[in-house]
Design an enzyme around this catalytic site. Structure first.
Site, PDB file in Angstrom:
ATOM      1  N   LYS A 165       3.489  -5.155  -4.312  1.00 32.76           N
ATOM      2  CA  LYS A 165       2.789  -6.310  -3.741  1.00 32.76           C
ATOM      3  C   LYS A 165       1.318  -6.011  -3.567  1.00 32.76           C
ATOM      4  O   LYS A 165       0.952  -4.879  -3.281  1.00 32.76           O
ATOM      5  CB  LYS A 165       3.359  -6.621  -2.357  1.00 32.76           C
ATOM      6  CG  LYS A 165       4.763  -7.125  -2.384  1.00 32.76           C
ATOM      7  CD  LYS A 165       5.085  -7.789  -1.054  1.00 32.76           C
ATOM      8  CE  LYS A 165       6.379  -8.549  -1.152  1.00 32.76           C
ATOM      9  NZ  LYS A 165       7.546  -7.735  -0.819  1.00 32.76           N
ATOM     10  N   SER A 180       2.502   5.329   0.988  1.00 33.37           N
ATOM     11  CA  SER A 180       3.951   5.335   1.160  1.00 33.37           C
ATOM     12  C   SER A 180       4.580   6.634   0.666  1.00 33.37           C
ATOM     13  O   SER A 180       4.213   7.162  -0.392  1.00 33.37           O
ATOM     14  CB  SER A 180       4.571   4.169   0.397  1.00 33.37           C
ATOM     15  OG  SER A 180       5.976   4.239   0.465  1.00 33.37           O
ATOM     16  N   ALA A 181       5.572   7.104   1.422  1.00 29.41           N
ATOM     17  CA  ALA A 181       6.360   8.267   0.991  1.00 29.41           C
ATOM     18  C   ALA A 181       7.119   7.974  -0.305  1.00 29.41           C
ATOM     19  O   ALA A 181       7.577   8.903  -0.979  1.00 29.41           O
ATOM     20  CB  ALA A 181       7.329   8.678   2.102  1.00 29.41           C
ATOM     21  N   ASP A 182       7.229   6.694  -0.669  1.00 33.15           N
ATOM     22  CA  ASP A 182       7.889   6.353  -1.944  1.00 33.15           C
ATOM     23  C   ASP A 182       7.191   7.028  -3.128  1.00 33.15           C
ATOM     24  O   ASP A 182       7.831   7.437  -4.093  1.00 33.15           O
ATOM     25  CB  ASP A 182       7.855   4.837  -2.191  1.00 33.15           C
ATOM     26  CG  ASP A 182       8.709   4.039  -1.212  1.00 33.15           C
ATOM     27  OD1 ASP A 182       9.458   4.649  -0.414  1.00 33.15           O
ATOM     28  OD2 ASP A 182       8.613   2.792  -1.254  1.00 33.15           O
ATOM     29  N   LYS A 211      14.421   2.166  10.115  1.00 36.54           N
ATOM     30  CA  LYS A 211      13.926   2.203   8.739  1.00 36.54           C
ATOM     31  C   LYS A 211      13.802   3.678   8.358  1.00 36.54           C
ATOM     32  O   LYS A 211      12.977   4.402   8.921  1.00 36.54           O
ATOM     33  CB  LYS A 211      12.560   1.500   8.669  1.00 36.54           C
ATOM     34  CG  LYS A 211      11.871   1.610   7.322  1.00 36.54           C
ATOM     35  CD  LYS A 211      10.499   0.935   7.377  1.00 36.54           C
ATOM     36  CE  LYS A 211       9.634   1.381   6.206  1.00 36.54           C
ATOM     37  NZ  LYS A 211       8.244   0.889   6.325  1.00 36.54           N
ATOM     38  N   VAL A 251      12.897   3.006  -0.374  1.00 38.46           N
ATOM     39  CA  VAL A 251      12.948   3.473  -1.762  1.00 38.46           C
ATOM     40  C   VAL A 251      13.040   5.002  -1.786  1.00 38.46           C
ATOM     41  O   VAL A 251      13.881   5.575  -2.493  1.00 38.46           O
ATOM     42  CB  VAL A 251      11.717   2.968  -2.561  1.00 38.46           C
ATOM     43  CG1 VAL A 251      11.603   3.678  -3.912  1.00 38.46           C
ATOM     44  CG2 VAL A 251      11.798   1.452  -2.759  1.00 38.46           C
ATOM     45  N   ASP A 284      -2.910   5.717   4.765  1.00 38.63           N
ATOM     46  CA  ASP A 284      -1.566   5.135   4.638  1.00 38.63           C
ATOM     47  C   ASP A 284      -1.137   5.070   3.170  1.00 38.63           C
ATOM     48  O   ASP A 284      -1.545   4.180   2.423  1.00 38.63           O
ATOM     49  CB  ASP A 284      -1.529   3.738   5.278  1.00 38.63           C
ATOM     50  CG  ASP A 284      -0.111   3.194   5.385  1.00 38.63           C
ATOM     51  OD1 ASP A 284       0.822   3.801   4.822  1.00 38.63           O
ATOM     52  OD2 ASP A 284       0.066   2.150   6.050  1.00 38.63           O
ATOM     53  N   GLU A 330      18.833  -0.293  -2.519  1.00 40.97           N
ATOM     54  CA  GLU A 330      18.347   0.163  -1.201  1.00 40.97           C
ATOM     55  C   GLU A 330      18.774  -0.789  -0.083  1.00 40.97           C
ATOM     56  O   GLU A 330      19.210  -1.921  -0.338  1.00 40.97           O
ATOM     57  CB  GLU A 330      16.822   0.317  -1.207  1.00 40.97           C
ATOM     58  CG  GLU A 330      16.083  -0.993  -1.429  1.00 40.97           C
ATOM     59  CD  GLU A 330      14.699  -1.014  -0.782  1.00 40.97           C
ATOM     60  OE1 GLU A 330      14.584  -0.652   0.407  1.00 40.97           O
ATOM     61  OE2 GLU A 330      13.748  -1.419  -1.461  1.00 40.97           O
TER      62      GLU A 330
HETATM   63  N1  PSU Z   1       7.982  -3.651  -0.508  1.00 40.20           N
HETATM   64  C1  PSU Z   1       8.619  -4.819  -0.665  1.00 40.20           C
HETATM   65  N2  PSU Z   1       9.806  -5.025  -0.024  1.00 40.20           N
HETATM   66  C2  PSU Z   1      10.379  -4.061   0.754  1.00 40.20           C
HETATM   67  C3  PSU Z   1       9.690  -2.804   0.881  1.00 40.20           C
HETATM   68  C4  PSU Z   1       8.510  -2.651   0.241  1.00 40.20           C
HETATM   69  O1  PSU Z   1       8.125  -5.683  -1.364  1.00 40.20           O
HETATM   70  O2  PSU Z   1      11.458  -4.287   1.324  1.00 40.20           O
HETATM   71  C5  PSU Z   1      10.327  -1.714   1.682  1.00 40.20           C
HETATM   72  C6  PSU Z   1      11.028  -0.718   0.738  1.00 40.20           C
HETATM   73  O3  PSU Z   1      12.180  -0.215   1.379  1.00 40.20           O
HETATM   74  C7  PSU Z   1       9.998   0.396   0.583  1.00 40.20           C
HETATM   75  C8  PSU Z   1       9.402   0.407   1.972  1.00 40.20           C
HETATM   76  O4  PSU Z   1      10.547   1.633   0.219  1.00 40.20           O
HETATM   77  O5  PSU Z   1       9.310  -0.952   2.348  1.00 40.20           O
HETATM   78  C9  PSU Z   1       8.053   1.076   1.988  1.00 40.20           C
HETATM   79  O6  PSU Z   1       7.633   1.240   3.299  1.00 40.20           O
HETATM   80  P1  PSU Z   1       6.323   2.120   3.614  1.00 40.20           P
HETATM   81  O7  PSU Z   1       5.186   1.346   3.048  1.00 40.20           O
HETATM   82  O8  PSU Z   1       6.309   2.224   5.098  1.00 40.20           O
HETATM   83  O9  PSU Z   1       6.539   3.442   2.929  1.00 40.20           O
HETATM   84 MN    MN Z   2       2.906   3.633   5.328  1.00 40.46          MN
END
Ligand code: PSU
Ligand code: MN
Length: 310
Positions: free
Chosen positions: A165, A146-148, A87, A112, A144, A25
């Protein structure tokens, strides 16, 4: 081939020959680490994938084109621009891709979720990163998530990571993955790793001790027509891990700071990552680099075994 997608030369050749390829990524480059360590790490990760017998395909959006396989100068440019680059997660792809036909073609660093989408379009099944996004602490009021996680539910790519994390609510993240039918496989562990440390105290039902075994499980999942992805959780090596008390304290401070500044939406994760790094004086960055390299090696080993099954 999807008309919005360009493959790098080496990636195209490997895919045509059925050779192992590992997707990587780019949000981790632009938003996950500071310059110059972000660029150095991205290049080291590519080298680690190669050494382990697979072809790396770093994924991003450049000038509105989806790219699978960046060259050194493209990776360097993303790292230099850092958080100025969009992003890009699932919902950002249409506007970025459409920008190619307008007056100002845009660049995006893929999360991701977006990396999984582009990898799947390219025909790449194995993807290495640091940590996945998940259910945030306080999600019961902030919503909140994540879309992941949603992407892991629907897109056929396996993500090799060091868990997630503890800026996130790890128990809720695992519950969500269970609801969505996403296998979470511990690599030589029965515990979900917490990114900076190998331990979260959360048990996993599934573990694997060799890459061929994981490849067969992925083959079975997709052969069954179940769709969706899988998480391969690779704990950070003890030698590279952080002291739990140190990292927990930094995360608590970072969360308080984010709350008091009213950080919201897609800015939350990058804000917390940067804050934790600042509070730990760079020690967390060293751990982060080490674990990404470990994930790249494991992903390459799985890709090698998966390619043999075809
Ligand atoms: N967690 C990490 N390092 C990162 C990310 C998450 O430890 O770099 C990044 C990844 O690209 C992940 C994104 O897909 O943050 C998730 O963001 P959000 O929580 O806004 O979906
Ligand atoms: Mn988010």
């Amino acid at each position: 081939m999807n008309k919005y997608l360009d493959l790098g030369g080496e990636v195209a050749e490997a895919l045509a020959k059925g050779l192992p390829v590992v997707a990587l990524e780019s949000t981790i480059i632009s938003h996950g680490m500071p310059y110059p360590q972000n660029v150095e790490t991205a290049l080291m990760v590519e080298a680690a994938v190669r050494e382990a017998g697979a072809v790396p395909a770093t994924i991003a959006i450049l000038g509105g084109r989806l790219k699978a396989g960046l060259d050194r100068s493209q990776i360097t440019a993303l790292g230099l621009r850092g958080r100025e680059v969009v992003k890009a997660s699932r919902r950002d792809l249409p506007r970025l891709v459409a920008s190619a036909g307008g007056p100002a073609p845009m660049d995006g660093a893929t999360t991701v979720a977006a990396t999984m989408i582009v990898a799947a379009l390219a025909g790449i099944r194995i993807f290495a990163t640091g940590g996945i996004g998940g259910v945030h602490r306080g999600a019961e009021s902030s919503f909140d998530i994540s879309a992941d996680l949603e992407e892991l539910a629907i897109t056929e790519v396996a993500v090799i990571c060091a868990g997630a994390k503890s800026i996130l609510d790890l128990p809720k993240t695992l519950e969500y993955l269970e609801t969505k039918g996403v296998p979470v496989i511990g690599w030589r562990t029965d515990e979900f790793p917490a990114f900076y440390t190998p331990h979260s105290g959360l048990r996993l039902e599934e573990h694997a001790d060799d890459a061929a075994d994981i490849a067969r499980r992925l083959k079975a999942k997709w052969g069954l027509g179940l769709g969706g992805g899988a998480v391969i959780a690779n704990p950070i090596a003890e030698a590279d891990a952080m002291d739990k008390l140190v990292i927990d304290a930094a995360i608590e401070d970072a969360l308080k700071d984010a709350a008091s500044k009213g950080v919201k939406g897609k800015d939350v994760t990058p804000f917390l990552l940067a804050k934790v790094k600042e509070l730990t004086g760079g020690e967390s960055l060293e751990s982060n680099i080490a674990l990404v390299l470990g994930n790249a090696r494991l992903a390459a080993a799985i890709a090698v075994e998966y390619a043999k099954l075809k």
